[in-house]
Design an enzyme around this catalytic site. Structure first.
Site, PDB file in Angstrom:
ATOM      1  CG  HIS A 117      33.360  40.035  33.967  1.00 33.26           C
ATOM      2  ND1 HIS A 117      32.463  40.955  33.482  1.00 33.26           N
ATOM      3  CD2 HIS A 117      34.488  40.193  33.259  1.00 33.26           C
ATOM      4  CE1 HIS A 117      33.032  41.609  32.476  1.00 33.26           C
ATOM      5  NE2 HIS A 117      34.268  41.172  32.326  1.00 33.26           N
TER       6      HIS A 117
ATOM      7  CG  ASP B 225      42.371  38.986  32.881  1.00 33.83           C
ATOM      8  OD1 ASP B 225      41.568  39.813  33.326  1.00 33.83           O
ATOM      9  OD2 ASP B 225      43.038  39.168  31.854  1.00 33.83           O
TER      10      ASP B 225
HETATM   11  C1  SDX Z   1      38.774  42.204  33.171  1.00 33.23           C
HETATM   12  O1  SDX Z   1      34.776  45.041  32.617  1.00 33.23           O
HETATM   13  C2  SDX Z   1      35.333  44.244  31.745  1.00 33.23           C
HETATM   14  O2  SDX Z   1      34.762  43.890  30.735  1.00 33.23           O
HETATM   15  C3  SDX Z   1      36.754  43.813  32.083  1.00 33.23           C
HETATM   16  C4  SDX Z   1      37.376  42.780  31.166  1.00 33.23           C
HETATM   17  C5  SDX Z   1      37.623  43.329  29.767  1.00 33.23           C
HETATM   18  O3  SDX Z   1      37.717  42.522  28.817  1.00 33.23           O
HETATM   19  O4  SDX Z   1      37.834  44.573  29.651  1.00 33.23           O
HETATM   20  O5  SDX Z   1      36.528  41.663  31.087  1.00 33.23           O
HETATM   21  C6  SDX Z   1      38.740  42.329  31.690  1.00 33.23           C
HETATM   22  O6  SDX Z   1      39.115  43.143  33.838  1.00 33.23           O
HETATM   23  C7  SDX Z   1      38.303  40.915  33.799  1.00 33.23           C
HETATM   24  C8  SDX Z   1      38.328  40.973  35.365  1.00 33.23           C
HETATM   25  C9  SDX Z   1      39.753  40.745  35.842  1.00 33.23           C
HETATM   26  N1  SDX Z   1      39.831  40.936  37.294  1.00 33.23           N
HETATM   27  C10 SDX Z   1      40.010  39.904  38.141  1.00 33.23           C
HETATM   28  O7  SDX Z   1      40.034  38.722  37.797  1.00 33.23           O
HETATM   29  C11 SDX Z   1      40.219  40.319  39.593  1.00 33.23           C
HETATM   30  C12 SDX Z   1      39.381  39.417  40.529  1.00 33.23           C
HETATM   31  N2  SDX Z   1      37.974  39.752  40.325  1.00 33.23           N
HETATM   32  C13 SDX Z   1      37.402  40.744  41.187  1.00 33.23           C
HETATM   33  O8  SDX Z   1      38.220  41.669  41.789  1.00 33.23           O
HETATM   34  C14 SDX Z   1      36.004  41.187  40.778  1.00 33.23           C
HETATM   35  O9  SDX Z   1      35.301  40.050  40.489  1.00 33.23           O
HETATM   36  C15 SDX Z   1      35.873  42.178  39.630  1.00 33.23           C
HETATM   37  C16 SDX Z   1      36.717  43.378  39.839  1.00 33.23           C
HETATM   38  C17 SDX Z   1      36.232  41.528  38.334  1.00 33.23           C
HETATM   39  C18 SDX Z   1      34.402  42.577  39.579  1.00 33.23           C
HETATM   40  O10 SDX Z   1      34.151  43.304  40.716  1.00 33.23           O
HETATM   41  P1  SDX Z   1      32.656  43.771  41.092  1.00 33.23           P
HETATM   42  O11 SDX Z   1      31.720  43.601  39.962  1.00 33.23           O
HETATM   43  O12 SDX Z   1      32.765  45.134  41.727  1.00 33.23           O
HETATM   44  O13 SDX Z   1      32.222  42.716  42.146  1.00 33.23           O
HETATM   45  P2  SDX Z   1      32.466  42.852  43.715  1.00 33.23           P
HETATM   46  O14 SDX Z   1      33.893  43.168  43.986  1.00 33.23           O
HETATM   47  O15 SDX Z   1      31.425  43.754  44.280  1.00 33.23           O
HETATM   48  O16 SDX Z   1      32.183  41.345  44.189  1.00 33.23           O
HETATM   49  C19 SDX Z   1      30.877  40.895  44.474  1.00 33.23           C
HETATM   50  C20 SDX Z   1      31.090  39.834  45.574  1.00 33.23           C
HETATM   51  C21 SDX Z   1      31.869  40.392  46.786  1.00 33.23           C
HETATM   52  O17 SDX Z   1      31.503  39.604  47.903  1.00 33.23           O
HETATM   53  P3  SDX Z   1      30.266  40.113  48.890  1.00 33.23           P
HETATM   54  O18 SDX Z   1      30.516  41.589  49.191  1.00 33.23           O
HETATM   55  O19 SDX Z   1      28.992  39.890  48.083  1.00 33.23           O
HETATM   56  O20 SDX Z   1      30.362  39.240  50.100  1.00 33.23           O
HETATM   57  O21 SDX Z   1      31.899  38.768  45.064  1.00 33.23           O
HETATM   58  C22 SDX Z   1      33.134  38.730  45.772  1.00 33.23           C
HETATM   59  C23 SDX Z   1      33.304  40.073  46.463  1.00 33.23           C
HETATM   60  O22 SDX Z   1      34.095  39.939  47.641  1.00 33.23           O
HETATM   61  N3  SDX Z   1      34.187  38.510  44.777  1.00 33.23           N
HETATM   62  C24 SDX Z   1      35.231  37.690  44.939  1.00 33.23           C
HETATM   63  C25 SDX Z   1      35.936  37.743  43.722  1.00 33.23           C
HETATM   64  N4  SDX Z   1      35.334  38.587  42.880  1.00 33.23           N
HETATM   65  C26 SDX Z   1      34.246  39.052  43.547  1.00 33.23           C
HETATM   66  N5  SDX Z   1      35.604  36.911  45.984  1.00 33.23           N
HETATM   67  C27 SDX Z   1      36.723  36.187  45.789  1.00 33.23           C
HETATM   68  N6  SDX Z   1      37.481  36.190  44.642  1.00 33.23           N
HETATM   69  C28 SDX Z   1      37.098  36.953  43.605  1.00 33.23           C
HETATM   70  N7  SDX Z   1      37.820  36.963  42.482  1.00 33.23           N
END
Ligand code: SDX
Length: 429
Positions: free
Chosen positions: A307, A364
């Site tokens: 998140h 989710d």
């Molecule tokens: C919602 O914003 C809100 O409040 C949203 C929400 C709401 O109520 O409105 O809470 C609802 O959208 C919840 C999120 C649902 N999405 C997912 O579950 C999709 C999977 N999660 C990711 O795609 C990600 O964690 C996000 C999109 C939720 C957050 O993305 P960020 O903050 O841009 O984080 P990032 O992509 O930069 O990740 C940071 C690191 C990265 O690795 P490094 O570059 O440091 O090596 O963490 C890793 C990412 O690769 N990472 C994951 C991961 N999520 C982040 N690796 C594996 N699996 C994951 N799910």
């Protein structure tokens, strides 16, 4: 530490102060309006990870502590004691309603639940297997064509009417999306039912026999709607605010929010989680799924994990995880995917990659398991999210219009394209 009232920067040897704005709760914000004039620079913050786009009094999140408040009330208390419609009133009006206020709100909502009969013809244009989020977005955007009598965005009464209509009609349109996809006739809302029961009735009733509503299912869905009702400046709410800042009508603004929510990185994650759990299939495959999620060469992610704000457990995920066991037991549903989800969570939370990046289950991760137990099809999961989030979207849209001096949102950029060059005639290229 004394309250920070300014920060001092230097640019080109010249020092200047920028005021710091103090919040009621959470982090103070540096007001950078004077930065371009003082330094000749913009700020650069793709994804807005360090940027407050607005003031707001609706929802507060503390990502480190895993705190979520709607108008100051902890989500745990609202989940236990309130109802979705009461939470919608709270988000819109800022205070919990008296008995009379709630009765008036409930009466207004229940008397605006029908959709215009002409709107039904819209659905005929969709192929039967159209994704329900596509049908929902298009149908909600078209509401402005039916309700142009109350579209003065500067009139508080028109804004309130739009809020009532959207909260009232979203379940009716959502149920129509589902029934169209399975070839069932549309169902009319029953005003003698409460909000969530009315929705479940529209989803599952058939003309040939009366529907026996299950109170456990209605209570579970009402709780899920409370948990999904608002969440500060998330991507879809920010979209609604940006579209609303242009003066666009509330239906167009909320339709934009629906399309933003659809993405798998946002609300579309609940549908993606269930598909991921089905792909993993068994607890024996959990370790390989965690390995894939860490592999930078594999675009597989643990959907429902991570998140932007929560670097601790999403408080909503905690509540939904407990609900899973209770609701499935009460409904007598034994879903092997729940065990896969629990094993996946256990494995990820022990793994350095997830611990280091503070990746926890989000709202989710478990919700789809409950939706499935309520016989809601996977493709309708994000539609459920949209029904609930409509309360938050329209509350933010109204708050923005009530803010004196609110301006159109128009970010700048870091230009990395070509410098000025002269046109070259085609025979010289
Ligand atoms: C919602 O914003 C809100 O409040 C949203 C929400 C709401 O109520 O409105 O809470 C609802 O959208 C919840 C999120 C649902 N999405 C997912 O579950 C999709 C999977 N999660 C990711 O795609 C990600 O964690 C996000 C999109 C939720 C957050 O993305 P960020 O903050 O841009 O984080 P990032 O992509 O930069 O990740 C940071 C690191 C990265 O690795 P490094 O570059 O440091 O090596 O963490 C890793 C990412 O690769 N990472 C994951 C991961 N999520 C982040 N690796 C594996 N699996 C994951 N799910």
């Amino acid at each position: 530490m004394s309250e920070l009232d300014k920060i001092t920067l230097t640019a080109g040897g010249k020092a200047f102060d920028l005021p710091v704005l103090q919040p009621t709760l959470g982090q103070p914000c540096v007001d950078i309006a004077a930065l371009p004039k003082e330094s000749g620079c913009f700020t650069f913050d793709p994804g807005f990870g360090a940027t407050a786009s607005t003031k707001s009094a609706i929802t507060y999140i503390d990502g480190d502590a895993g705190v979520l408040l709607y108008r100051g009330y902890p989500i745990e208390q609202l989940a236990e004691k309130s109802s979705f419609l009461e939470v919608a009133y709270l988000l819109l009006n800022g205070e919990l309603p008296s008995k009379e206020e709630f009765a008036g709100f409930e009466h207004a909502v229940s008397h605006h639940t029908m959709m215009h009969e002409s709107l039904k013809h819209f659905f005929r244009g969709f192929h039967h297997d159209a994704h329900p989020m596509a049908m929902l977005a298009a149908s909600v955007a078209s509401l402005s064509a039916f309700y142009h009598d109350n579209l003065d965005v500067d009139d508080p009464a028109d804004r309130k009417m739009a809020a009532i209509r959207l909260i009232a009609k979203m379940p009716t349109i959502a149920a129509a999306c589902y029934r169209y996809s399975i070839g069932w006739p549309f169902s009319y809302p029953r005003n003698n039912l409460e909000y969530v029961e009315r929705f479940l009735h529209m989803m599952f009733e058939v003309p040939s026999e009366p529907l026996q509503l299950n109170p456990v299912a209605a209570k579970a869905l009402d709780l899920l709607f409370i948990l999904h009702a608002d969440h500060e400046q998330n991507a879809s709410t920010s979209t609604v605010r940006l579209v609303g800042s242009t003066g666009a009508n509330p239906y167009a603004s909320v339709a934009a929010g629906i399309t933003a929510l659809w993405g798998p990185a946002h609300g579309g994650a609940n549908e993606a989680v269930l598909k991921m759990l089905e792909e993993i299939g068994s607890p024996d495959n959990v370790e390989s799924a965690v390995r894939r999620a860490k592999d930078k060469n594999d675009n597989f992610r643990l959907m429902g994990f991570g998140h932007r704000v929560y670097k601790n457990f999403d408080p909503r995920a905690k509540i939904i995880r407990e609900m899973c066991h209770k609701v499935l037991a009460e409904l007598g549903v034994n879903d092997p995917l729940l065990e896969v989800a629990m094993k996946l969570e256990e494995a990820a939370l022990k793994d350095e990659y997830f611990v280091e990046r503070k990746l926890y289950p989000n709202v989710d991760f478990y919700s789809g398991i409950i939706y499935k137990a309520l016989r809601i099809p996977t493709e309708m999961f994000t539609v459920m999210f949209a029904i609930a989030r409509t309360a938050g979207w329209i509350a933010h849209w109204i708050e923005q219009h009530e803010t004196p001096g609110a301006r159109i949102g128009r970010p700048r950029q870091l230009y990395t394209g070509s410098g000025v060059r002269d046109y070259v005639p085609v025979d010289k290229r």
